[in-house]
Design a protein around this motif. Structure first.
Motif, PDB file in Angstrom:
ATOM      1  N   PRO A  77      44.134  -8.363  64.722  1.00 32.53           N
ATOM      2  CA  PRO A  77      45.064  -8.136  65.832  1.00 32.53           C
ATOM      3  C   PRO A  77      46.447  -7.772  65.279  1.00 32.53           C
ATOM      4  O   PRO A  77      46.785  -8.165  64.152  1.00 32.53           O
ATOM      5  N   GLU A  78      47.213  -7.053  66.094  1.00 33.51           N
ATOM      6  CA  GLU A  78      48.527  -6.585  65.646  1.00 33.51           C
ATOM      7  C   GLU A  78      49.412  -7.755  65.192  1.00 33.51           C
ATOM      8  O   GLU A  78      50.133  -7.664  64.183  1.00 33.51           O
ATOM      9  N   ALA A  79      49.326  -8.880  65.936  1.00 32.10           N
ATOM     10  CA  ALA A  79      50.182 -10.029  65.604  1.00 32.10           C
ATOM     11  C   ALA A  79      49.836 -10.588  64.221  1.00 32.10           C
ATOM     12  O   ALA A  79      50.713 -11.044  63.482  1.00 32.10           O
ATOM     13  N   ALA A  80      48.560 -10.565  63.856  1.00 32.56           N
ATOM     14  CA  ALA A  80      48.148 -11.068  62.536  1.00 32.56           C
ATOM     15  C   ALA A  80      48.652 -10.127  61.441  1.00 32.56           C
ATOM     16  O   ALA A  80      49.087 -10.577  60.372  1.00 32.56           O
ATOM     17  N   ARG A  81      48.611  -8.830  61.744  1.00 35.83           N
ATOM     18  CA  ARG A  81      49.120  -7.854  60.750  1.00 35.83           C
ATOM     19  C   ARG A  81      50.624  -8.030  60.563  1.00 35.83           C
ATOM     20  O   ARG A  81      51.143  -7.982  59.452  1.00 35.83           O
ATOM     21  N   ALA A  82      51.317  -8.274  61.693  1.00 39.25           N
ATOM     22  CA  ALA A  82      52.778  -8.473  61.602  1.00 39.25           C
ATOM     23  C   ALA A  82      53.100  -9.729  60.795  1.00 39.25           C
ATOM     24  O   ALA A  82      54.080  -9.765  60.044  1.00 39.25           O
ATOM     25  N   TYR A  83      52.255 -10.745  60.928  1.00 35.00           N
ATOM     26  CA  TYR A  83      52.447 -11.998  60.184  1.00 35.00           C
ATOM     27  C   TYR A  83      52.332 -11.726  58.676  1.00 35.00           C
ATOM     28  O   TYR A  83      53.159 -12.170  57.885  1.00 35.00           O
ATOM     29  N   ILE A  84      51.317 -10.963  58.304  1.00 40.53           N
ATOM     30  CA  ILE A  84      51.111 -10.612  56.880  1.00 40.53           C
ATOM     31  C   ILE A  84      52.313  -9.802  56.376  1.00 40.53           C
ATOM     32  O   ILE A  84      52.830 -10.047  55.275  1.00 40.53           O
ATOM     33  N   GLU A  85      52.753  -8.845  57.201  1.00 46.27           N
ATOM     34  CA  GLU A  85      53.887  -8.000  56.774  1.00 46.27           C
ATOM     35  C   GLU A  85      55.153  -8.824  56.555  1.00 46.27           C
ATOM     36  O   GLU A  85      55.927  -8.565  55.636  1.00 46.27           O
ATOM     37  N   THR A  86      55.348  -9.852  57.398  1.00 44.79           N
ATOM     38  CA  THR A  86      56.528 -10.714  57.221  1.00 44.79           C
ATOM     39  C   THR A  86      56.448 -11.449  55.884  1.00 44.79           C
ATOM     40  O   THR A  86      57.445 -11.570  55.165  1.00 44.79           O
ATOM     41  N   ILE A  87      55.264 -11.935  55.552  1.00 37.79           N
ATOM     42  CA  ILE A  87      55.094 -12.640  54.266  1.00 37.79           C
ATOM     43  C   ILE A  87      55.427 -11.682  53.110  1.00 37.79           C
ATOM     44  O   ILE A  87      56.139 -12.041  52.165  1.00 37.79           O
ATOM     45  N   GLU A  88      54.930 -10.458  53.210  1.00 38.13           N
ATOM     46  CA  GLU A  88      55.165  -9.472  52.139  1.00 38.13           C
ATOM     47  C   GLU A  88      56.653  -9.145  52.027  1.00 38.13           C
ATOM     48  O   GLU A  88      57.215  -9.069  50.931  1.00 38.13           O
ATOM     49  N   GLU A  89      57.270  -8.966  53.194  1.00 39.10           N
ATOM     50  CA  GLU A  89      58.691  -8.584  53.229  1.00 39.10           C
ATOM     51  C   GLU A  89      59.592  -9.674  52.639  1.00 39.10           C
ATOM     52  O   GLU A  89      60.427  -9.407  51.780  1.00 39.10           O
ATOM     53  N   VAL A  90      59.385 -10.912  53.109  1.00 36.62           N
ATOM     54  CA  VAL A  90      60.278 -11.990  52.675  1.00 36.62           C
ATOM     55  C   VAL A  90      60.045 -12.339  51.204  1.00 36.62           C
ATOM     56  O   VAL A  90      60.987 -12.617  50.464  1.00 36.62           O
TER      57      VAL A  90
END
Ligand code: GDP
Ligand code: IMO
Ligand code: MG
Length: 441
Positions: free
Chosen positions: A392-405
């Motif tokens: 789901p998009e929300a799970a992908r956004a969660y992963i992207e936040t981890i990568e970004e931070v």
């Protein structure tokens, strides 16, 4: 795959065992480099659960060599029990499958007795160790009074060492802790008998690894515990007594730093901790209970309930620096399914000031409050996803936040305990492999 190290980025139990098992398919050998049977690494293969405390998690693959490096502290009784349990499961572990470094330190009965007596004496201030004698064994290593695997093959030398050590240990046990004393004779007899059984496995692991490097074999380094339990870099004194950071792989396996080509940091999608010590994002409410229950967060070694909280990315960002992480394996993402809103900690606030790194002073750390980024959750079952696009998009956004931070890209996302319940974004070490001339997978 090039030579890859797998390390925990939090306080242990991130899912290192599962990821090591997975990456073993593309390796020739797996070596553990620190810790002891305080570790509990769980793998689920074909629906069957295996828990390893000392033997590297690659042992389920028939044609791969597993090695126990000099950096470990080994309880021979537990090691023999693990070998026996594997036999019962139909897996015969002989010296062609497993090596034990002759330089690894041996956990003795007095180490366990002192670990337990010290924790009892500390009362409320206890560290919450696993009680396996880890700290006292590493203490003897540093004090230069330790017993090493090679000593188990030398009856006279072993007796001499045990007798000399017991003089001091019994004084401490009896006079300081008021605990029972120990006798040298039975200890020497039982350790010599275990030494006989372990003799075929005892070898120079560093030489074996060097031969593998020269033959362009692919080596996987399996970390235990986690970066914030590191003796130097963790939340001291609420730490273990070894160096779980990637740098520890060199000293603990007996290889040079240039042999490490890629470091994968395992990040659990939320944070857990067993034992005492500060935990800024800890949840003591029903959300914490939800994560604890869905994640089955009980210790694989002691069965203790793990403390749970939101994902602390301050901790993970520190780990990126301390380990030189090349990629992340994000585990247990499926556990967060069903929560309406998710929070990830992106910084700490202390006395109105924002801090980017975890403070070294535990008093300051205890005064920190988390700065959260709030994100939407997802309700879908994600355990069947095998590609990022199936999330789901929300799970992908969660992963992207981890990568970004953290500033580190994800190479693996785990969506269930099973070997196959995994999304491989990019094989860790594949780029390094292309440039290395290491033999094809
Ligand atoms: P380790 O010490 O880092 O190897 O981790 P542990 O084995 O102590 O704890 C991780 C637990 O989570 C084990 O029971 C694993 O089987 C389980 N696990 C690993 N990855 C996943 C995942 O992606 N989802 C779920 N639900 N469980 C997982
Ligand atoms: P794996 O490899 C989680 C914790 C103990 C205690 C502290 C010191 O499974 O991730 P020790 O017995 O090492 O002296 O205890 O370290 N600890 C772990 N926590 N996972 C582990 O290993 C751990 N090994 C030690 O709970 O807080
Ligand atoms: Mg564990």
């Amino acid at each position: 795959m090039a030579n890859v190290a797998v390390v925990g980025t939090q306080w242990g139990d991130e899912g290192k065992g599962k990821v090591v098992d997975l990456l073993t398919a593309r390796s020739d050998m797996v070596v553990r480099f620190q810790g002891g049977n305080n570790a509990g690494h769980t793998l689920v293969v074909d629906g069957k659960q295996f828990i390893f405390h000392i033997i590297p998690s690659g042992i389920l693959y028939e044609n791969k060599k597993c090695l126990i490096g000099n950096g470990l502290v080994v309880d021979p009784e537990v090691l023999l029990e693990e070998i026996d349990n594997l036999k019962v499961a139909g897996i015969f572990v002989g010296p062609e499958r497993l090596s034990l470094s002759e330089k690894a330190h041996i956990i003795m009965p007095y180490h366990k007795a002192i670990d337990l007596a010290r924790e009892t004496a500390k009362g409320k201030a206890k560290l919450g160790t696993t009680g396996r004698g880890i700290g006292p064994c590493y203490e003897d290593k540093a004090a230069r009074t330790g017993v090493r695997a090679v000593d188990l093959l030398d009856p006279e030398g072993l007796e001499e060492k045990v007798k000399a050590n017991l003089k001091e240990k019994n004084f401490l046990l009896e006079r300081f802790f008021g605990a029972e004393t120990l006798e040298a004779g039975p200890i020497v007899d039982s350790y010599l008998s275990m030494g006989e059984k372990l003799a075929p496995f005892i070898t120079d692991v560093s030489v074996e690894l060097d031969q593998a490097v020269k033959a362009r074999k692919r080596i996987l380094f399996e970390g235990a515990q986690g970066t914030h339990l590191d003796l130097d870099h963790g939340t001291y004194p609420f730490v273990t007594s070894s160096n779980p950071v990637a740098g520890g792989a060199c000293a603990g396996a007996g290889i040079g730093p240039k042999q490490l080509h890629h470091v994968v940091g395992i990040v659990k999608a939320y944070t857990t901790r067993v034992g005492a010590g500060p935990f800024v994002t800890e949840l003591t409410d029903e959300t914490g209970d939800y994560i604890q229950a869905r994640g089955k967060e009980f210790g694989a070694t002691t069965g203790r309930r793990r403390r749970c909280g939101w994902l602390d990315l301050v901790v993970v960002r520190d780990s990126a620096r301390l380990n030189g992480l090349d990629s992340l394996a994000i585990t247990k993402l499926d556990v967060l399914t069903g929560l309406d809103r998710l929070k990830v900690c992106v910084g700490y606030e202390i006395e109105g000031e924002k801090v980017e790194q975890r403070p070294t002073s535990l008093r300051r750390m205890a005064a920190c409050t988390p700065i959260y980024k709030e994100m939407p959750g997802w309700q879908e079952d994600i355990s069947a996803a095998r590609d990022l696009t199936q999330l789901p998009e929300a799970a992908r956004a969660y992963i992207e936040t981890i990568e970004e931070v953290s500033g580190v890209p994800a190479s693996i996302v785990s969506v269930g305990p099973g070997r196959e319940e995994t999304i491989v974004v990019k094989h860790p070490g594949i780029e390094e492999f292309r440039n290395s001339g290491i033999q094809e997978c």
